[in-house]
Design a protein around this motif. Structure first.
Motif, short mmCIF file in Angstrom:
data_model
loop_
_atom_site.label_atom_id
_atom_site.label_comp_id
_atom_site.label_asym_id
_atom_site.label_seq_id
_atom_site.Cartn_x
_atom_site.Cartn_y
_atom_site.Cartn_z
N THR A 240 -2.05 -26.90 104.14
CA THR A 240 -1.70 -27.33 105.50
C THR A 240 -2.86 -27.16 106.46
O THR A 240 -3.10 -28.00 107.34
CB THR A 240 -0.48 -26.53 105.99
N SER A 241 -3.62 -26.06 106.31
CA SER A 241 -4.78 -25.85 107.18
C SER A 241 -5.85 -26.92 106.97
O SER A 241 -6.50 -27.36 107.92
CB SER A 241 -5.37 -24.46 106.93
N ILE A 242 -6.01 -27.34 105.72
CA ILE A 242 -6.99 -28.40 105.44
C ILE A 242 -6.53 -29.72 106.07
O ILE A 242 -7.32 -30.43 106.70
CB ILE A 242 -7.18 -28.56 103.92
N LEU A 243 -5.25 -30.02 105.92
CA LEU A 243 -4.73 -31.27 106.49
C LEU A 243 -4.76 -31.24 108.02
O LEU A 243 -5.00 -32.27 108.66
CB LEU A 243 -3.30 -31.51 106.00
N ALA A 244 -4.53 -30.05 108.60
CA ALA A 244 -4.54 -29.96 110.06
C ALA A 244 -5.94 -30.14 110.63
O ALA A 244 -6.09 -30.50 111.81
CB ALA A 244 -3.97 -28.61 110.49
#
Length: 596
Positions: A240-244
């Protein structure tokens, strides 16, 4: 004998009643004297008072002589007695005070003895502590050593220390020192747990994940099901942090980077999970009411795929600039790669792209209709050179074989040419991502648009009919004929190119000759569109039906040029569609012609 004495005493008591005090009765000498008196005769008894008086006087004389000769002794005796009396009084008061203070003194003595015992025990403990100083120091340094191991990442040694402290706690759980050590070690253990979970939230490869899960298992803080959930949550947080971090300014860039990140990292997470945990069939419920561990992973994968599809749908709604084909290819490749892990979601992509393609086509057609309405509001019937017998430079046929050539007759009527050009642009965009399932929707949308065009032509006729000259009436009839005989059949041929009848028939499982039974499938109803214009169009037995054309789906060359002189392209439309470059399309130029 005892009975006789009792009788004598009772007789004497009755005789000498009230003659002597009662206290004399207990004196044995008095009783003996009475017995002796009872044995005297009368004569002797009569002389007894005299004898007693003489004896009394003699005793008094002896007493006076004794007192006279020993008066100093009596005086000293009295003095001594007085001193002794006073001394005994002081002793008695001192003894009383001593007795009053003895309980407190005894209590203090007992306290002293207790303190002495405690000091002795403490001394013995200090001696024992001094003898065991090295071992005790090692135990006391366990929390500091544990904290150092955890902060430096020496988790193997930290786990050994934690296990040793657990054994100490079992043996000496009542000792405050051991309780403090256990408490500090638990804090360090919690810190180690947070660090291990943080490693799972970072870009960790399979060996690191295996090592971390091994440490977590040895810590025995999670059940097997909880450990799987924690692993998936941590890896999901990292994903999720990568996508955000992907910029969301451009929808196409955002979704392509999201696809790439999900395809690479999500597949890695699934591979890591399957290498670390062994799952049974997730659809088979476990026995004994246990947690279905396989369903945990299955549900997590379904959730992540659903999140990706939500992101895809949101970015598709924002618009991807006509690059649906490239995006569809990437999504299909993504779904194909996930089919290897049993999570193929390609079936859910088709409705989304189909909806977006249909909506994009619908908007483009509506814009074409609106533009046609504007053009008709400004349009004036004029005699073109071709109508007046002039000549128009011939237009070179398309050099590409298998392409459709728009009817050149439409160049005489600028609104129709512009409308067709806009529709062809919509077809070219649709061709990049043209699901067969859109055949009916596209046909119905185009048919509705053409009906609106027909109504606009009628509006133009009603508004201008009263001012028509004979020449303008003739031009209007030719306008309608070109619309009916050139534009509509050509659009049907374009629909056949986009949705080949043979392919539709194959999918429906019917012969190609029976497609007409499925109205509005890959074609528009020309008769229904032209019905309001029947009073304008010349009467004909039948309109020439357009033969089915089986040509390539290359529509990018279907453009018009309304310049009478040499046609030159004024705008090129180069689309980025997954590496495919489209051919330049010439923009329609509004040209006014005057009658000579």
């Amino acid at each position: 004998m005892a009975a006789v004495d009792v009788e004598d005493e009772s007789i004497l008591a009755s005789i000498f009643k009230d003659s002597f005090p009662d206290s004399w009765r207990d004196n044995p000498d008095f009783a003996a004297y009475l017995s002796e008196l009872s044995s005297f005769g009368v004569e002797k008894l009569s002389r007894e008072p005299e004898r007693l008086a003489e004896e009394r006087a003699q005793i008094l004389q002896q007493t006076r002589e004794l007192a006279f000769s020993n008066y100093q002794t009596f005086i000293r005796t009295a003095d001594c007695t007085e001193h002794i009396y006073r001394d005994f009084g002081r002793v008695e008061s001192s003894v009383s005070r001593l007795l009053d203070k003895l309980p407190g003194f005894g209590e203090k003595c007992r306290g002293f003895m207790k303190e002495a015992e405690e000091i002795g025990a403490s001394r013995r403990m200090n001696s024992l502590t001094l003898n065991r100083h090295t071992e005790i120091l090692e135990i006391l340094e366990i929390p500091q050593l544990m904290d150092t191991c955890v902060r430096n990442g020496y988790y193997e040694e930290a786990l050994e220390l934690a296990a040793y402290v657990k054994r100490l706690e079992k043996k000496h759980s009542a000792l405050p020192v051991i309780q403090g050590i256990v408490r500090e070690v638990r804090q360090s253990t919690q810190l180690m747990l947070n660090q291990l979970l943080q490693q799972l939230r970072s870009n960790s490869q399979l060996p690191v994940c295996l090592r971390v899960i091994g440490y977590l298992r040895r810590m025995d803080v999670f059940t097997e099901a909880e450990l799987r959930v924690k692993f998936l949550q941590a890896r999901g947080t990292w994903l999720t942090s990568i996508l955000a971090a992907i910029p969301e300014d451009d929808a196409y860039f955002h979704i392509t980077k999201t696809i790439e990140a999900c395809r690479v990292h999500l597949f890695d997470i699934i591979t890591q999970y399957r290498a670390i945990f062994s799952d049974e069939d997730p659809l088979v419920p476990p026995a004994g009411g246990q947690v279905n561990e396989g369903a945990i992973f299955h549900g997590w994968v379904v959730q992540k795929v659903a999140e990706f599809l939500q992101t895809l749908d949101r970015d598709l709604q924002r618009g991807v600039g006509g690059r649906l084909d490239s995006l569809l290819g990437q999504c299909m490749y993504f779904g194909l790669s996930f089919s290897r892990v049993g999570a193929d979601f390609r079936g859910q992509l088709a409705p989304m792209f189909q909806q977006v393609a249909a909506e994009t086509f619908r908007r483009a057609v509506q814009e074409a209709v609106d533009k046609f309405q504007e053009d008709m509001n400004l349009y004036t019937l004029i005699a073109l050179p071709s109508v007046l017998g002039g000549t128009i430079p011939p237009v070179a046929p398309s050099s590409q074989p298998g392409t459709l050539q728009p009817p050149m007759a439409l160049l005489d009527f600028q609104p129709l040419a512009c409308f067709l050009n806009n529709i062809l642009s919509a077809f070219n965009d649709l061709r990049l991502c043209c699901p067969v399932g859109l055949a009916k929707d596209v046909s119905e949308c185009l048919e509705d648009a053409l009906k609106m065009v027909t109504r606009q032509i009628l509006v133009f006729h009603r508004a201008e009919e009263s001012a028509f000259s004979s020449r303008e009436k003739e031009l209007f009839v030719q306008f309608c004929c070109s619309y009916a005989e050139d534009l509509l059949p050509f659009l049907n041929r374009c629909l056949q190119v986009l949705f080949p009848p043979a392919q539709l028939a194959l999918i429906l499982g019917v012969p190609a000759t029976h497609l007409h039974r499925y109205g509005g499938l890959g074609c528009v109803d020309v008769a229904a569109i032209l019905e309001p214009l029947d009073f304008v169009l010349p009467e004909k037995e039948t309109l020439a039906l357009v033969p089915e054309v089986d040509v390539a789906a290359e529509l990018s060359s279907l453009t018009f040029d309304t310049q009478i002189e040499e046609p030159e392209p004024t705008r090129s439309d180069a689309r980025d569609s997954g590496g495919e470059a489209t051919e330049p399309k010439e923009e329609i130029q509004d040209e006014e012609f005057s009658l000579e």
